[in-house]
Write an enzyme that holds these catalytic residues in place. Structure first.
Site, PDB file in Angstrom:
ATOM      1  N   ASP A  32     -15.171  -2.901  -2.013  1.00 37.93           N
ATOM      2  CA  ASP A  32     -14.817  -2.632  -0.622  1.00 37.93           C
ATOM      3  C   ASP A  32     -16.105  -2.371   0.138  1.00 37.93           C
ATOM      4  OD1 ASP A  32     -12.197  -2.685  -1.589  1.00 37.93           O
ATOM      5  OD2 ASP A  32     -12.185  -0.521  -1.942  1.00 37.93           O
ATOM      6  N   ASP A  68       0.854  -1.178   0.000  1.00 43.80           N
ATOM      7  CA  ASP A  68       0.000   0.000   0.000  1.00 43.80           C
ATOM      8  C   ASP A  68       0.892   1.231   0.000  1.00 43.80           C
ATOM      9  OD1 ASP A  68      -2.008  -1.820   0.187  1.00 43.80           O
ATOM     10  OD2 ASP A  68      -2.795  -1.142   2.113  1.00 43.80           O
TER      11      ASP A  68
END
Length: 240
Positions: A129, A8
């Site tokens: 998500d 990330d």
């Protein structure tokens, strides 16, 4: 099943967030290319990349870091975060990404997902998500009333390569993945589903493998950096 180690990216560094909060970022490595190379050297067959700044900005922000990663590895990589138009999709694929992940636009502009999947077969994934079963967009900052399973089903005939399903409440929290919801989603669609969010132990990986649903693989980030999951053992679990 495939283990996708996560990198990330925030401000050019490898970080992990807690439940998607940008303020709750822990820096694990300031050299993303070296981190990616380490994952490849350990035997990983894919790398999962997220441009966190890009997810909020709506356009690529950590391009330099991603390009350095692509130059350092031979295994395929997939990227999500801030990819919201055909030009950006085409640019990233031209730079050597194996797969782009479309999240926010899957809700706001599903026609783009279909167009991209047609134009680039096997190279477009959808990122779903969800918080309590409802999809969140724009780096998880915006809640919607869209049901995660309904969204996944809407792309059944689009030719997308995979769905990356993240349970936001579990992400980075080291509390285990939402196996029940992930398995239910995988059973509801024929598209390969990749589990994400909360994978924090070898037992979590074993449970995902044994859940009975046709999962393509799982993404893990913080647990690999913290040492909670031994990467070599994790790869054995999925390959065994």
């Amino acid at each position: 099943m495939i283990l996708y180690p996560a990198i990330d990216l925030k401000d050019g560094q490898c970080v992990r967030l807690l439940r998607g909060e940008m303020e709750a970022a822990t820096v694990f490595n300031d050299d993303p290319a070296a981190q990616a190379n380490a994952f490849q050297s350990a035997g990983c067959e894919w790398i999962h990349l997220v441009d966190l700044n890009g997810a909020f900005a709506g356009e690529p922000v950590n391009a330099a870091a991603v390009e350095s990663i692509l130059a350092a590895i031979d295994v395929p990589a997939q990227l999500g975060g801030g990819i919201r138009d055909m030009a950006t999709i085409e640019t990233w694929l031209d730079k050597g990404l194996a797969r782009v992940i479309l999240g926010t636009v899957a809700v706001e502009n599903p026609a783009l997902v279909r167009e991209a999947a047609r134009a680039f077969p096997g190279k477009v994934a959808v990122g779903i998500d969800a918080r309590d079963g409802k999809v969140a967009t724009k780096g998880w900052a915006e809640e919607t009333d869209v049901d995660a399973t309904d969204l996944a089903r809407s792309f059944e005939d689009a030719g997308v390569a995979a769905i990356i399903y993240t349970d936001i409440n579990r992400d980075g929290a080291m509390q285990g993945p939402n196996i029940e919801a992930t398995a239910a989603l995988a059973r509801a669609v024929s598209i390969p589903v990749i589990a994400s969010g909360g994978v924090s132990s070898l037992d979590d990986l074993r449970a995902l493998k044994a859940c009975g649903a046709p999962l393509d693989g799982a993404i893990s980030g913080r647990a690999l950096y913290d040492g909670a999951i031994d990467l070599a053992e994790a790869l054995k679990v999925f390959k065994g």
